[in-house]
Design an enzyme around this catalytic site. Structure first.
Site, PDB file in Angstrom:
ATOM      1  N   CYS A 211      -2.040  -4.164   8.375  1.00  0.00           N
ATOM      2  CA  CYS A 211      -1.612  -2.818   8.760  1.00  0.00           C
ATOM      3  C   CYS A 211      -0.898  -2.845  10.112  1.00  0.00           C
ATOM      4  O   CYS A 211      -0.025  -2.016  10.369  1.00  0.00           O
ATOM      5  CB  CYS A 211      -2.809  -1.885   8.841  1.00  0.00           C
TER       6      CYS A 211
ATOM      7  N   CYS B 142       0.824  -1.215   0.000  1.00  0.00           N
ATOM      8  CA  CYS B 142       0.000   0.000   0.000  1.00  0.00           C
ATOM      9  C   CYS B 142       0.854   1.259   0.000  1.00  0.00           C
ATOM     10  O   CYS B 142       0.344   2.350  -0.235  1.00  0.00           O
ATOM     11  CB  CYS B 142      -0.940   0.018   1.200  1.00  0.00           C
TER      12      CYS B 142
HETATM   13 FE1  FES Z   1      -1.440   0.447   4.318  1.00  0.00          FE
HETATM   14 FE2  FES Z   1      -3.153  -0.007   6.256  1.00  0.00          FE
HETATM   15  S1  FES Z   1      -3.594   0.165   4.142  1.00  0.00           S
HETATM   16  S2  FES Z   1      -0.994   0.090   6.379  1.00  0.00           S
END
Ligand code: FES
Length: 144
Positions: A102, A33
């Site tokens: 996360c 992400c």
């Molecule tokens: Fe990247 Fe939560 S979406 S750490």
């Protein structure tokens, strides 16, 4: 879908900021992400006396970063290394399963900051080796 504790730590994250001349510093990115966490620790006699973080990431990453700092402040580095992302999620009364990855950011940033402290001070070789092993064993898909 988020617990009250997650929302609380997201809106009022504890120990946000940085520490000048930290004894240990860790910076970890989530390759999928792109979120990023920095962690700073002050260590006195192997005890984490101060800890601050900066997380550029989603709400779950911020809440878990905040909880990590709360959980390990005042702990020895050995005790702090035992804290897992699952314990952090539990302390927040759970995370949705699709957000569990996360919480890995906090665990890894803490480990990186302690590793930095250990290699800088040249102490606890056995812990350095244990972290090296742990990193090797960490599955490639740990984040997702
Ligand atoms: Fe990247 Fe939560 S979406 S750490």
């Amino acid at each position: 879908m988020y617990s009250e504790k997650v929302m609380d730590h997201f809106y009022n994250p504890r120990n946000v900021g940085s520490i000048e001349n930290p004894d240990g510093y860790g910076k970890i990115g989530n390759p999928t992400c792109g979120d990023l966490m920095e962690l700073f620790i002050k260590v006195d006699d192997d005890v984490i006396t101060d800890i601050k973080f900066r997380t550029f990431g989603c709400g779950a990453a911020i809440a878990t970063s905040s909880m990590v700092t709360e959980l390990v402040k005042g702990k020895t580095i050995c005790e702090a290394l035992e804290v897992t992302n699952k314990q952090v999620a539990k302390a927040l009364d759970g995370l949705p399963s699709e957000k569990m990855h996360c919480s890995v950011l906090g665990e890894e940033a803490l480990e990186a900051a302690i590793y930095d402290y250990l290699t800088k001070t040249g102490t606890h070789r056995e812990l350095v080796e244990a972290i090296d092993e742990h990193r090797k064993k960490r599955p490639a898909d740990d984040h997702h």
